[in-house]
Design a protein around this motif. Structure first.
Motif, mmCIF file in Angstrom:
data_model
loop_
_atom_site.group_PDB
_atom_site.id
_atom_site.type_symbol
_atom_site.label_atom_id
_atom_site.label_comp_id
_atom_site.label_asym_id
_atom_site.label_seq_id
_atom_site.Cartn_x
_atom_site.Cartn_y
_atom_site.Cartn_z
ATOM 1 N N ALA A 52 0.820 -1.096 -0.060
ATOM 2 C CA ALA A 52 0.136 0.075 0.227
ATOM 3 C C ALA A 52 0.913 1.245 -0.005
ATOM 4 O O ALA A 52 1.980 1.280 0.823
ATOM 5 C CB ALA A 52 -0.846 -0.049 1.048
ATOM 6 N N TYR A 53 0.409 2.089 -0.698
ATOM 7 C CA TYR A 53 0.955 3.736 -0.774
ATOM 8 C C TYR A 53 0.329 4.611 0.174
ATOM 9 O O TYR A 53 0.747 5.488 0.308
ATOM 10 C CB TYR A 53 1.159 4.118 -2.178
ATOM 11 N N ALA A 54 -0.872 4.114 0.686
ATOM 12 C CA ALA A 54 -1.765 5.157 1.196
ATOM 13 C C ALA A 54 -2.803 4.231 2.229
ATOM 14 O O ALA A 54 -3.050 2.984 1.840
ATOM 15 C CB ALA A 54 -2.359 6.241 0.672
ATOM 16 N N LEU A 55 -3.182 4.600 3.444
ATOM 17 C CA LEU A 55 -3.992 3.791 4.453
ATOM 18 C C LEU A 55 -4.968 4.840 4.882
ATOM 19 O O LEU A 55 -4.845 5.830 5.038
ATOM 20 C CB LEU A 55 -3.210 3.423 5.514
ATOM 21 N N LEU A 56 -5.997 4.378 4.921
ATOM 22 C CA LEU A 56 -7.258 5.099 5.534
ATOM 23 C C LEU A 56 -7.827 4.246 6.682
ATOM 24 O O LEU A 56 -8.018 3.024 6.547
ATOM 25 C CB LEU A 56 -8.528 5.272 4.274
ATOM 26 N N PHE A 57 -8.029 5.040 7.892
ATOM 27 C CA PHE A 57 -8.642 4.087 8.810
ATOM 28 C C PHE A 57 -9.768 4.602 9.097
ATOM 29 O O PHE A 57 -10.603 5.487 9.044
ATOM 30 C CB PHE A 57 -7.621 4.572 10.171
ATOM 31 N N SER A 58 -10.526 3.540 9.910
ATOM 32 C CA SER A 58 -12.047 3.527 10.326
ATOM 33 C C SER A 58 -12.909 4.038 9.416
ATOM 34 O O SER A 58 -13.646 5.058 9.493
ATOM 35 C CB SER A 58 -11.718 4.589 11.448
ATOM 36 N N VAL A 59 -12.948 3.329 8.182
ATOM 37 C CA VAL A 59 -13.483 3.645 7.287
ATOM 38 C C VAL A 59 -14.384 2.188 6.919
ATOM 39 O O VAL A 59 -14.230 1.161 7.339
ATOM 40 C CB VAL A 59 -12.868 4.027 5.902
ATOM 41 N N THR A 60 -15.763 2.533 6.271
ATOM 42 C CA THR A 60 -16.549 1.407 5.610
ATOM 43 C C THR A 60 -15.888 0.823 4.500
ATOM 44 O O THR A 60 -15.187 1.644 3.676
ATOM 45 C CB THR A 60 -18.039 1.981 5.784
ATOM 46 N N LYS A 61 -16.597 -0.375 3.916
ATOM 47 C CA LYS A 61 -16.373 -0.691 2.751
ATOM 48 C C LYS A 61 -16.726 0.144 1.604
ATOM 49 O O LYS A 61 -15.965 -0.059 0.659
ATOM 50 C CB LYS A 61 -16.962 -2.334 2.723
ATOM 51 N N GLU A 62 -17.816 0.590 1.851
ATOM 52 C CA GLU A 62 -18.159 1.567 0.667
ATOM 53 C C GLU A 62 -17.310 2.585 0.517
ATOM 54 O O GLU A 62 -17.142 3.238 -0.581
ATOM 55 C CB GLU A 62 -19.531 2.074 0.937
ATOM 56 N N GLU A 63 -17.004 3.077 1.705
ATOM 57 C CA GLU A 63 -16.258 4.255 1.790
ATOM 58 C C GLU A 63 -14.795 4.077 1.130
ATOM 59 O O GLU A 63 -14.235 4.909 0.278
ATOM 60 C CB GLU A 63 -15.859 5.033 3.090
ATOM 61 N N CYS A 64 -14.294 2.780 1.161
ATOM 62 C CA CYS A 64 -12.923 2.373 0.910
ATOM 63 C C CYS A 64 -13.130 2.343 -0.910
ATOM 64 O O CYS A 64 -12.170 2.704 -1.627
ATOM 65 C CB CYS A 64 -12.408 0.965 1.437
ATOM 66 N N ASN A 65 -13.852 1.738 -1.249
ATOM 67 C CA ASN A 65 -14.495 1.466 -2.595
ATOM 68 C C ASN A 65 -14.500 2.726 -3.381
ATOM 69 O O ASN A 65 -13.710 3.075 -4.532
ATOM 70 C CB ASN A 65 -15.743 0.854 -2.766
ATOM 71 N N GLN A 66 -15.297 3.998 -2.805
ATOM 72 C CA GLN A 66 -15.430 5.477 -3.313
ATOM 73 C C GLN A 66 -13.988 6.024 -3.203
ATOM 74 O O GLN A 66 -13.633 6.897 -4.297
ATOM 75 C CB GLN A 66 -16.527 5.923 -2.592
ATOM 76 N N ALA A 67 -13.217 5.618 -2.305
ATOM 77 C CA ALA A 67 -11.896 6.413 -1.977
ATOM 78 C C ALA A 67 -10.894 5.996 -3.300
ATOM 79 O O ALA A 67 -10.305 6.796 -3.599
ATOM 80 C CB ALA A 67 -11.422 6.258 -0.676
ATOM 81 N N CYS A 68 -10.766 4.984 -3.559
ATOM 82 C CA CYS A 68 -10.186 4.209 -4.577
ATOM 83 C C CYS A 68 -10.615 4.653 -6.006
ATOM 84 O O CYS A 68 -9.782 5.250 -6.817
ATOM 85 C CB CYS A 68 -10.209 2.860 -4.619
ATOM 86 N N LEU A 69 -11.872 4.837 -6.119
ATOM 87 C CA LEU A 69 -12.466 5.270 -7.535
ATOM 88 C C LEU A 69 -12.353 6.745 -7.693
ATOM 89 O O LEU A 69 -11.804 7.158 -8.853
ATOM 90 C CB LEU A 69 -13.944 5.070 -7.447
ATOM 91 N N GLU A 70 -12.060 7.581 -6.771
ATOM 92 C CA GLU A 70 -11.734 8.981 -6.678
ATOM 93 C C GLU A 70 -10.411 9.324 -6.736
ATOM 94 O O GLU A 70 -10.163 10.537 -7.279
ATOM 95 C CB GLU A 70 -12.487 9.646 -5.551
ATOM 96 N N ASP A 71 -9.538 8.504 -6.402
ATOM 97 C CA ASP A 71 -8.176 8.770 -6.243
ATOM 98 C C ASP A 71 -7.418 8.133 -7.885
ATOM 99 O O ASP A 71 -7.468 7.030 -7.933
ATOM 100 C CB ASP A 71 -7.636 7.854 -5.218
ATOM 101 N N CYS A 72 -7.075 9.226 -8.500
ATOM 102 C CA CYS A 72 -6.406 8.544 -9.752
ATOM 103 C C CYS A 72 -5.207 7.817 -9.586
ATOM 104 O O CYS A 72 -4.768 7.043 -10.667
ATOM 105 C CB CYS A 72 -6.194 9.774 -10.628
ATOM 106 N N ASN A 73 -4.563 7.691 -8.593
ATOM 107 C CA ASN A 73 -3.091 7.107 -8.190
ATOM 108 C C ASN A 73 -3.702 5.701 -7.767
ATOM 109 O O ASN A 73 -3.111 4.542 -7.962
ATOM 110 C CB ASN A 73 -2.420 7.677 -7.291
#
Length: 783
Positions: free
Chosen positions: A354-375
């Motif tokens: 991993a190049y970045a970590l997100l803590f205390s997130v839901t699975k849906e938030e993880c999905n959306q975070a990756c979709l919005e991050d072009c990296n």
């Protein structure tokens, strides 16, 4: 057991006169050429055969089970050579050598015996041997196994079995089972740059207690066990196998990376039966499906597939992995016509890069975070943590049911480039649109109720909001921007640390105290900074530094949980590292970390520095890499602390040597020369810490002999005199130790331009690049 012996002598007529003939020799009359030496070939009837075996569009020189319908190969000479033509000959030369001859090609040795051979024989055990004139064995195929262990064959220390490429191609594959120096039997991937460390193993027999004189053997009744130096059985590897006489056994590491024990009753129509195998997870072998390939389990068999938007690199060799079949848009291009979608793989895990970590997130938030991050090209979600990753994906597989994992992997792929969307994705979109409409309606209704409720209670809570100070409001704004950080008051931290009672340590940036949060549920480390910048402009600078540090997330950096800027007090709140500093871990622990653990620690530190130099949003030069700023967590993972704090120091702070920032003995020469400071200053400091770590001793030890007091000088002397074994407290592999010493010497080169980048250092540590002799030691070595 009956034998048929073939005996040739040179005759004037040039003809062979064998005392018996079989169909085997008639298959290729030129199986062996005439020589002045006597050749005796023993074939165990209906069991084993030696000779030319069909391979591709030609032949290989192999030993195989002749008495089974499958004609299973158990050994191959020069296994990575191309197929042999029908014009090939095995020649027993007049000077006692067994060689291969092909028209137009030079001779190639088939057995590197130490002295001339007089007799060659295939024994009923499947062992092909060469004898000298005194009937002493001078070479045998049992000492050079390929992928199979036969009964009574010994696998000795530093020997290994390497899988074949496929069932029909017996060239070197990608898996191996190795007998290590400590007697442990371990399964690894067989590839350049894959070291023999626990991180890269996917199964172990846990026999490292046996020692370096151990042997692994398979007996004639199908028992696979370990022998110590005296020949005593110390561990039965196949405990659950019921021994049975009257069968033939073999232990093979197959091309899928599974080590299996097979049996055969030698019946004319019988097949090989699997008696035992490891690991139990058929997707367990690392790299079985290659880069970006996904290993799934279907009918207890490993099945490789590619994610959406990917195709196999080679349809015939799926273990080579998958590659994209769509064009990737860069972050800078912002092509409005290119869209992306996410495919979820449930209960799937992959290697953490991993190049970045997100803590205390839901699975849906993880999905959306990756979709919005072009990296972000993939994300791994587990235990409310989201780990963003880039391709290639490695060791990606479905987990075995009931193994305790509850996770998901999201893979991004391009749509809209060719106007095509997979049908399953389209159907999911329609379903999600219905859910979205219902959800928006419910949310609107709930919002109306919430607004009415808020108006009713507002007048009763207005006094609460008035208690918030302007500073608290500012802190709230920072908290919204940096979700992972919390602003503490000085009184909160005073209570958390029980009045700053328990001191954990003291460094160049201040004093560290132990504390607890949430009613004692979480342990923290509170650093009280000293001599930081003054009020006024310094206030904003401190806030900016907190934002910068708060945005850094890496598994090899100590995580910043919060901060306090209450009046003149400046404090930082970190996660608590239960194993203390690297210095204490190396020098004060009762049990010293072994060589493999120390190499792992070095990799942890290097990856953390690489993140600071190249991968985080704002480049950070640490300026003070030393063993007291490397902390160890409960699992023995090394993490870097105090990064990003150099800018907070007063101009006259830490001037131990003419304006130098850092710790004496670890600072780079450019500090002394008043040269511009770059990331290469951290590389130098890493090199000193690296030697302290692998040698397991202090940088300066006044109790050591005079020529060993300064560690760096001692390392130079040992390297030049080819005595690097003196540097470590235990016996380690000489080649590995020399590689490590050369890496450290490159890092501490006087010229910053000559030092490698941290990315290159990691490649050298992982063994993916060659390491030349450092300039500082080259002349001495050449002389």
């Amino acid at each position: 057991m009956e034998f048929c012996h073939y005996k040739w002598e040179k005759r004037e007529s040039g003809e062979d006169d064998g005392n018996c003939s079989t169909e085997k020799l008639q298959h290729n009359p030129r199986l062996f050429s005439l020589s002045q030496w006597q050749l005796i070939l023993a074939l165990a009837i209906r069991i084993f055969a030696f000779g030319f075996f069909p391979f591709g569009d030609g032949y290989s020189i192999s030993i195989w089970f002749e008495g089974t319908p499958q004609k299973t190969v158990v050994w191959t000479a020069n296994r990575n050579d191309p197929p042999l033509s029908r014009n090939a000959n095995i020649v027993f030369t007049s000077d006692g050598r067994l060689v291969l001859q092909e028209l137009g090609n030079q001779e190639k040795s088939l057995a590197n015996a130490t002295q001339p051979a007089a007799v060659a024989s295939l024994l009923d055990s499947g062992n092909f041997v060469l004898y000298d004139s005194n009937s002493t064995i001078i070479w045998q195929s049992f000492d050079y196994p390929t992928d199979t262990l036969l009964p009574n064959q010994l696998l000795r220390v530093r020997r290994q079995l390497v899988s074949s490429s496929s069932e029909n191609n017996h060239s070197t594959g990608i898996f191996r089972i190795k007998m290590q120096n400590d007697g442990n039997i371990v399964l690894y991937q067989y590839a350049v740059g894959i070291p023999d460390t626990p991180d890269y193993a996917y199964w172990s027999a846990v026999t490292n207690f046996v020692g370096n004189n151990a042997t692994l053997t398979l007996d004639k009744n199908g028992r696979l066990y370990m022998l110590n130096s005296t020949g005593v059985v110390v561990k039965n590897i196949t405990n659950e196998v019921i021994p049975s006489d009257g069968k033939m056994y073999r232990a093979t590491i197959d091309n899928d990376g599974i080590f299996r024990l097979y049996s055969h009753d030698l019946g004319e129509s019988g097949n090989w039966s699997i008696e035992w195998y490891v690991p139990g997870d058929v997707c367990g072998p690392r790299g079985i499906c290659g880069i970006n390939g996904f290993c799934d389990i279907q009918n207890q068999q490993a099945f490789c597939t590619c994610p959406p938007g990917f195709v196999f690199i080679n349809q015939e060799q799926m273990n080579l992995g998958c590659s994209r079949n769509f064009t990737v848009e860069t972050c800078s291009s912002k092509n409005e016509h290119t869209k992306y979608a996410i495919q979820e793989f449930q209960n799937a895990i992959l290697e953490d890069t991993a190049y970045a970590l997100l803590f205390s997130v839901t699975k849906e938030e993880c999905n959306q975070a990756c979709l919005e991050d072009c990296n972000c090209e993939a994300a791994f979600y587990q235990n409310r943590e989201c780990r963003k990753q880039k391709f290639p994906l490695t060791f990606w597989r479905r987990t075995v049911q009931g193994d305790g994992y509850s996770n998901a992997t999201f893979v991004k792929f391009g749509i809209g480039i060719d106007g095509m969307v997979p049908k399953d994705i389209e159907s999911k979109k329609v379903l999600r649109m219905d859910i979205l409409i219902i959800g928006v309606a419910c949310l609107a209704f709930a919002s109306i109720l919430l607004a009415v409720f808020a108006i009713l209670i507002f007048r009763y809570r207005i006094w609460t909001y008035k208690r918030l100070s302007r500073e608290a409001a500012t802190d709230q704004g920072i908290l919204m921007e940096d979700v992972s950080l919390r602003a503490f008051t000085y009184s909160e931290l005073e209570v958390a640390t029980n009045g700053f009672a328990e001191q954990l340590g003291r460094g160049s940036f201040g004093t560290v105290f132990k504390g607890t949060l949430s009613n004692g549920q979480r342990t923290i480390a509170v650093k009280r900074l000293e001599k930081v910048v003054v009020e006024g402009e310094g206030e904003e600078e401190f806030r900016n530094e907190m934002r910068s540090i708060g945005r850094t997330h890496h598994k090899n950096l100590v995580r910043l949980l919060g901060y306090c800027h209450d009046s003149s007090n400046r404090l930082l709140v970190y996660e608590y590292m239960s194993n203390g500093t690297l210095a204490n871990y190396l020098f004060k622990s009762q049990v010293k970390p072994n060589w493999e653990v120390r190499i792992k620690i070095a990799l942890n530190i290097a990856r953390g520095i690489l993140y600071l130099h190249e991968e985080c949003e704002t480049q950070i030069i640490h300026c003070d890499i030393n063993p007291n700023n490397i902390l160890m967590d409960a699992n023995g993972c090394a993490k870097i602390s105090d990064f990003g704090l150099a800018k907070l120091l007063m101009p006259d702070h830490s001037k131990t040597l003419t304006g130098i920032r850092g710790t004496r003995g670890y600072v780079a020469p450019e500090w002394l020369k008043n040269l511009p400071i770059t990331v290469k200053a951290d590389v130098y400091s890493f090199g000193i810490v690296f030697f302290v770590n692998i040698c397991c001793r202090r940088n300066i030890d006044i109790n050591a002999p005079q020529d060993e007091v300064i560690l760096v000088d001692w390392v130079y002397d040992c390297f030049k005199s080819n005595q690097v074994h003196r540097l470590v407290p235990e016996e380690v592999d000489a080649e590995s130790l020399e590689r490590m010493v050369k890496i450290g010497l490159w890092c501490i080169e006087d010229d910053p331009a000559a030092r490698p980048s941290m990315k290159k250092v990691i490649q050298m540590l992982e063994g993916t690049v060659e390491i030349p002799i450092p300039p500082c030691a080259r002349s001495a070595v050449e002389n």
